[in-house]
Design a protein around this motif. Structure first.
Motif, short mmCIF file in Angstrom:
data_model
loop_
_atom_site.label_atom_id
_atom_site.label_comp_id
_atom_site.label_asym_id
_atom_site.label_seq_id
_atom_site.Cartn_x
_atom_site.Cartn_y
_atom_site.Cartn_z
N GLN A 153 0.83 -1.21 0.00
CA GLN A 153 0.00 0.00 0.00
C GLN A 153 0.86 1.26 0.00
O GLN A 153 0.45 2.30 -0.51
N TYR A 168 -3.39 12.15 -3.65
CA TYR A 168 -3.49 11.87 -2.22
C TYR A 168 -2.26 12.42 -1.51
O TYR A 168 -1.11 12.16 -1.91
N ILE A 342 -7.17 8.80 10.50
CA ILE A 342 -8.19 9.20 9.52
C ILE A 342 -8.45 10.71 9.62
O ILE A 342 -8.52 11.41 8.60
N LEU A 361 -10.19 10.97 0.53
CA LEU A 361 -11.17 9.92 0.83
C LEU A 361 -10.79 8.61 0.14
O LEU A 361 -10.83 7.53 0.75
N VAL A 362 -10.43 8.68 -1.13
CA VAL A 362 -10.03 7.47 -1.86
C VAL A 362 -8.79 6.85 -1.21
O VAL A 362 -8.68 5.62 -1.10
N ILE A 364 -7.88 6.98 1.99
CA ILE A 364 -8.29 6.30 3.23
C ILE A 364 -9.00 4.98 2.93
O ILE A 364 -8.69 3.94 3.51
N LEU A 365 -9.96 5.02 2.01
CA LEU A 365 -10.74 3.82 1.69
C LEU A 365 -9.86 2.74 1.07
O LEU A 365 -10.01 1.54 1.38
N SER A 366 -8.94 3.13 0.20
CA SER A 366 -8.06 2.16 -0.46
C SER A 366 -7.14 1.48 0.55
O SER A 366 -7.00 0.24 0.56
N PHE A 368 -7.43 1.39 3.87
CA PHE A 368 -8.20 0.64 4.88
C PHE A 368 -8.66 -0.70 4.32
O PHE A 368 -8.48 -1.75 4.95
N THR A 369 -9.26 -0.68 3.14
CA THR A 369 -9.82 -1.90 2.56
C THR A 369 -8.73 -2.94 2.29
O THR A 369 -8.87 -4.12 2.65
#
Length: 417
Positions: A153, A168, A342, A361-362, A364-366, A368-369
């Protein structure tokens, strides 16, 4: 004369990078002392063992494969390459001079600085799973996180992958480092379950106080000091006026954000519980440090203090909420590094005009997932092969004796049955 100036600048920036890395390495001692203070005495030796072992594993795994995954030429902006072994060779004098100052620090100083960040991410997991996880299951997961999950990541942002292309922004890793560690910890805790006696059958939450508050407080002060290297070193150089001023601002904002986090957490705990909770204050410091890490350069010092203050409020409510839904985190690590991480990523929008809500936002979501899914997979593999939780009997007598055969404070427990 010009060549001498370039060489001196190169030496100075390399030295600054190495000293910053050494400060971040010292954070390993901070995490160790914090966790050792927040667990019960019967779990102290295992905490000490985990932390010195995970740091060593992180160094070796990042050398063997992690660094090349994170900073190698990827197959595309989503998938990194998997070249084994650290291949960085230091620059010759000729290369440095011909670069006209564009090469401003040693390649190996970069590796050293990056490797201590990896260990920080894994240290976060240690506190969250404390007192009931099998030592060797934890250490095997450390191999996976530091050698694969974290650098994969990390490639997306710092390695020039798709998050970098999207815009980002995460200066020193509120999301890339801290949220990653917190999410990996959350996945492990969900599969591991709570410590025996933490939650009652009728919904009650039982306090399991840590054994050594002076030690935990010392740990926070060590982390606070080390964070100047964490954030300050991320400026990457100090050999010109602009960079030197930037480093000074980063140090100042980092310090003020931590202070804001402490004050906010103490006030919040007083209002919520009627008492001034030291452990909340300690996690408030961490929350402030984590929150400012995504952007410690751009904010005015007053805004940096405010960012830390909000982080300190959030960490208290996050710890309380996790307890209410029976997620047992002895060190508050998921809240201090995850929730505050976050917040820190979004707080970049308050001061950096180049930041966009969508990109943050992308990001964080990327992160995290990906980290959660990968962590769950590897924790499940460990759970159904060697097991991840010690037996109830071993947990009762303490993982120090069960896993390490030692006691941290034998003079005080020699007569204990």
């Amino acid at each position: 004369m010009e060549s001498q100036v370039i060489e001196i600048a190169y030496a100075l920036d390399t030295f600054y990078f190495l000293v910053s890395g050494a400060l971040v390495m010292w954070m390993a001692a901070g995490f160790t002392m914090l966790e050792a203070g927040l667990v019960r005495s019967k779990s102290t030796v295992e905490i000490l063992t985990k932390n010195i072992a995970l740091y060593s594993i992180a160094c070796i795994m990042y050398m063997l494969i992690g660094y090349n995954i994170m900073y190698g030429d990827g197959f595309n902006s989503l998938i990194p390459s998997f070249m084994p072994l650290l291949s960085s060779v230091d620059n010759s004098v000729e290369e440095v001079l011909l670069s006209d100052g564009e090469i401003y620090y040693s390649n190996l100083s970069d590796f050293f600085f990056q490797v201590v960040f990896v260990a920080t991410a894994m240290s976060i997991v240690s506190g969250a799973v404390a007192e009931r996880m099998k030592l060797w299951a934890f250490l095997i997961f450390a191999v996976v996180l530091t050698g694969f999950i974290y650098p994969f990541q990390g490639f997306w942002s710092w390695g020039g992958g798709f998050l970098s292309e999207l815009g980002y922004l995460d200066y020193a890793g509120s999301g890339i480092v801290h949220m990653t560690g917190a999410v990996a910890a959350l996945a492990g805790v969900l599969l591991l379950g709570a410590r025996k006696g933490k939650y009652g059958p009728k919904g009650q939450i039982n306090a399991l106080p840590g054994a050594n508050m002076p030690l935990a407080t010392l740990g926070i002060f060590i982390l606070w000091l080390g964070w100047f290297g964490f954030n300050g070193g991320s400026e990457l150089k100090i050999s010109d006026v602009e960079s030197a001023n930037a480093v000074a601002r980063v140090f100042t904002n980092t310090n003020l954000s931590a202070a804001g986090g402490v004050v906010a957490a103490l006030i919040t705990s007083r209002l919520l519980f009627g008492k001034t909770d030291l452990t909340m204050g300690l996690n408030g410091a961490l929350a402030g440090l984590v929150a400012i890490t995504a952007e410690p350069l751009m904010p005015h010092p007053l805004l940096a203090t405010t960012i830390g203050f909000i982080g300190g409020v959030l960490v208290v409510f996050s710890i309380v909420l996790l307890d209410k839904i029976r997620i047992d985190d002895p060190a508050g690590a998921i809240s201090a590094h995850g929730t505050a991480g976050i917040w820190g990523v979004f707080a970049v929008l308050l001061s950096n005009p180049d930041a966009s809500f969508v990109a943050q936002l992308v990001g964080i979501l990327s992160i995290f997932t990906f980290v959660f899914i990968m962590s769950i997979i590897f924790w499940l593999i460990l759970k159904y092969t060697m097991g991840i939780r010690v037996s109830e009997e071993d947990e009762l007598k303490g993982v120090d004796i069960a896993e390490c055969g030692l006691e941290a404070y034998p003079e005080f427990t020699a007569g204990r049955k």
